[in-house]
Design a protein around this motif. Sequence first.
Motif, PDB file in Angstrom:
ATOM      1  N   PRO A 384       0.831  -1.199   0.000  1.00 39.75           N
ATOM      2  CA  PRO A 384       0.000   0.000   0.000  1.00 39.75           C
ATOM      3  C   PRO A 384       0.868   1.252   0.000  1.00 39.75           C
ATOM      4  N   PRO A 385       0.627   2.209  -0.913  1.00 42.27           N
ATOM      5  CA  PRO A 385       1.457   3.410  -0.970  1.00 42.27           C
ATOM      6  C   PRO A 385       1.292   4.280   0.263  1.00 42.27           C
ATOM      7  N   THR A 386       0.146   4.207   0.906  1.00 38.15           N
ATOM      8  CA  THR A 386      -0.097   4.981   2.116  1.00 38.15           C
ATOM      9  C   THR A 386      -1.067   4.227   3.015  1.00 38.15           C
ATOM     10  N   TYR A 406       2.095   5.414  11.736  1.00 38.84           N
ATOM     11  CA  TYR A 406       2.430   4.094  11.217  1.00 38.84           C
ATOM     12  C   TYR A 406       3.889   4.081  10.753  1.00 38.84           C
ATOM     13  N   GLY A 407       4.365   2.892  10.406  1.00 41.28           N
ATOM     14  CA  GLY A 407       5.660   2.692   9.757  1.00 41.28           C
ATOM     15  C   GLY A 407       5.431   1.769   8.574  1.00 41.28           C
ATOM     16  N   HIS A 408       6.266   0.748   8.438  1.00 46.10           N
ATOM     17  CA  HIS A 408       6.071  -0.393   7.550  1.00 46.10           C
ATOM     18  C   HIS A 408       6.330  -0.095   6.073  1.00 46.10           C
ATOM     19  N   THR A 409       5.766   0.962   5.502  1.00 44.65           N
ATOM     20  CA  THR A 409       5.878   1.182   4.057  1.00 44.65           C
ATOM     21  C   THR A 409       7.239   1.718   3.641  1.00 44.65           C
ATOM     22  N   HIS A 410       8.021   2.248   4.577  1.00 48.60           N
ATOM     23  CA  HIS A 410       9.322   2.897   4.324  1.00 48.60           C
ATOM     24  C   HIS A 410       9.165   4.215   3.573  1.00 48.60           C
ATOM     25  N   ASN A 411       7.951   4.684   3.443  1.00 46.40           N
ATOM     26  CA  ASN A 411       7.691   5.956   2.772  1.00 46.40           C
ATOM     27  C   ASN A 411       7.242   7.003   3.789  1.00 46.40           C
ATOM     28  N   PRO A 412       8.097   7.988   4.114  1.00 47.54           N
ATOM     29  CA  PRO A 412       7.674   9.025   5.057  1.00 47.54           C
ATOM     30  C   PRO A 412       6.478   9.791   4.507  1.00 47.54           C
ATOM     31  N   ASP A 413       5.527  10.082   5.372  1.00 46.48           N
ATOM     32  CA  ASP A 413       4.291  10.705   4.906  1.00 46.48           C
ATOM     33  C   ASP A 413       3.656  11.470   6.050  1.00 46.48           C
ATOM     34  N   GLN A 414       2.937  12.542   5.709  1.00 49.78           N
ATOM     35  CA  GLN A 414       2.152  13.288   6.696  1.00 49.78           C
ATOM     36  C   GLN A 414       0.954  13.908   5.997  1.00 49.78           C
ATOM     37  N   ARG A 415      -0.202  13.790   6.605  1.00 50.11           N
ATOM     38  CA  ARG A 415      -1.433  14.298   6.007  1.00 50.11           C
ATOM     39  C   ARG A 415      -2.361  14.780   7.113  1.00 50.11           C
ATOM     40  N   GLN A 416      -2.961  15.919   6.885  1.00 55.54           N
ATOM     41  CA  GLN A 416      -3.959  16.418   7.825  1.00 55.54           C
ATOM     42  C   GLN A 416      -5.296  15.810   7.431  1.00 55.54           C
ATOM     43  N   ILE A 417      -5.842  15.014   8.328  1.00 50.40           N
ATOM     44  CA  ILE A 417      -7.080  14.297   8.040  1.00 50.40           C
ATOM     45  C   ILE A 417      -8.304  15.163   8.344  1.00 50.40           C
ATOM     46  N   ALA A 418      -8.216  15.948   9.408  1.00 51.06           N
ATOM     47  CA  ALA A 418      -9.283  16.872   9.804  1.00 51.06           C
ATOM     48  C   ALA A 418      -8.636  17.946  10.677  1.00 51.06           C
TER      49      ALA A 418
END
Length: 482
Positions: A384-386, A406-418
């Motif tokens: 899964p990409p995210t 989370y971790g696992h994907t090795h892809n750093p990510d940040q998103r504002q959900i609400a």
Amino acid sequence: MATVIKLQQPNQKADYVNFLSHGKNIYIISDLHLAGGINKNGNFRGTENFYADHSFERFITHLQTKVANEKAVLVINGDFIDFLRITDLPTDDEFSLWQEMLEDVGIKKTLDELRTSIVKKEKAYGLKTNDYKSVWKLNVCVNGHRVLFKKLADWINDGNELMIVKGNHDLEWHWPAVQNYLRVVLINFLKKEKLLTVEQVSNLPRQIHFIEHAVVINNKIYIEHGHQHERTTLVEGSATINNSTELNLPFGSFFNRYLINRLELSYPFLDNVRPAQNILPVLIRERFPLAIKVMFQYIPLLLLIIPKKLYVQTFKYLLNILFVIVLPVALTVYAIWQTIKGGTESNFLQGTPSFILNLLQNFGFLFLSYIFGRILAMAGLKSPPTLSVYAKDVITNHPQVEAVVYGHTHNPDQRQIADDKWYFNTGTWIPILETSSADVRFDKTYTFIAINCNRKPVCSQLLQRWNDDAGRTDVMTINDKM
């Protein structure tokens, strides 16, 4: 002889654990993937992915200076130790050492029991997942990464806490003996460095926490590795098998143990290729003989070794390989042979333009088949990409949670959900080979997030990266993508 620590029973439930930080700062990293580390030749073992021991040491020193008297909790969110890639066996003169290590965590084994417990398959692929064998693998890791573990002992000795969340590459943290051997290791490092009182020794283990699945800190921060959201790394059913003597491994673990480990001895970092579905095309392009060996030697061997319950997933993977490599190549070779055969039977010189056109047509068929195979591979194998969609579910079910990590994907990510609701992925500390121009990696390793539960929002600093060259923390650079 190390200090004997009373065994603790593991948490059998797959729900989350509540944890109170008592005002301490929280620092979260993930996916270090430590394996055997430095060997006796002074080189890294072929299956090693983590080379940042001294960088990690400097990072922790920076945190210690920053928190000073406030203290903090360091969370390693899954895949801290890559037990799957530790394949070293004890030599003849190391069985006594192994026996002593087990005694330190309350396991009694005779030397003869230890020697005869290693079966033929383990001599080729490394020890299985029994608790006493996992203790040996952890010992191998410690000896290969002494700088890192010594620094973790120093972190604990400063009054800070360490929290380890179980991932799919370190399912062995399920065993109380493995947990307690880490405690023994850290205590022994400190004994060599400093004179500890009995009270200090008894308090140190209480500063180390192991999380079976997920943890919620102060009802505000949800932390989970994330492997349960990917079908090849999902552990289905009980955590153990064979009368609770071995771990229940997912398909991805067997794939790493019996295939990737072998390949990385010839092609290091193969499992670090991103996107993951590009692994086979990379092999075909750069190491074609190795790709052929994968198809006709390693894959059939994998079928003989893995448990029957994983056959369905294995055949799904083989179906992808069939479409990606075998079928396109076989059909194209057959078509070219028919073209050559037909050109030989007719007047070859008069039919030369048509002959060349047919050859080009056949190679075009190969290209189209390859594209079709890539589509199937992306649908069946791509991780899964995210994990942000699962973060939304967590926040929906737990409205008080402000940040999901989370971790696992090795892809750093940040998103504002609400409003004041965030999703983060802390990436990895190992090298990544990016093969897609859609996600060029100038350097996205050494990622972490600092969370202060006394602030509003708790994640106001967002993702950061340890800049080891400059000796400072920088803001992580991440692009929004469609």
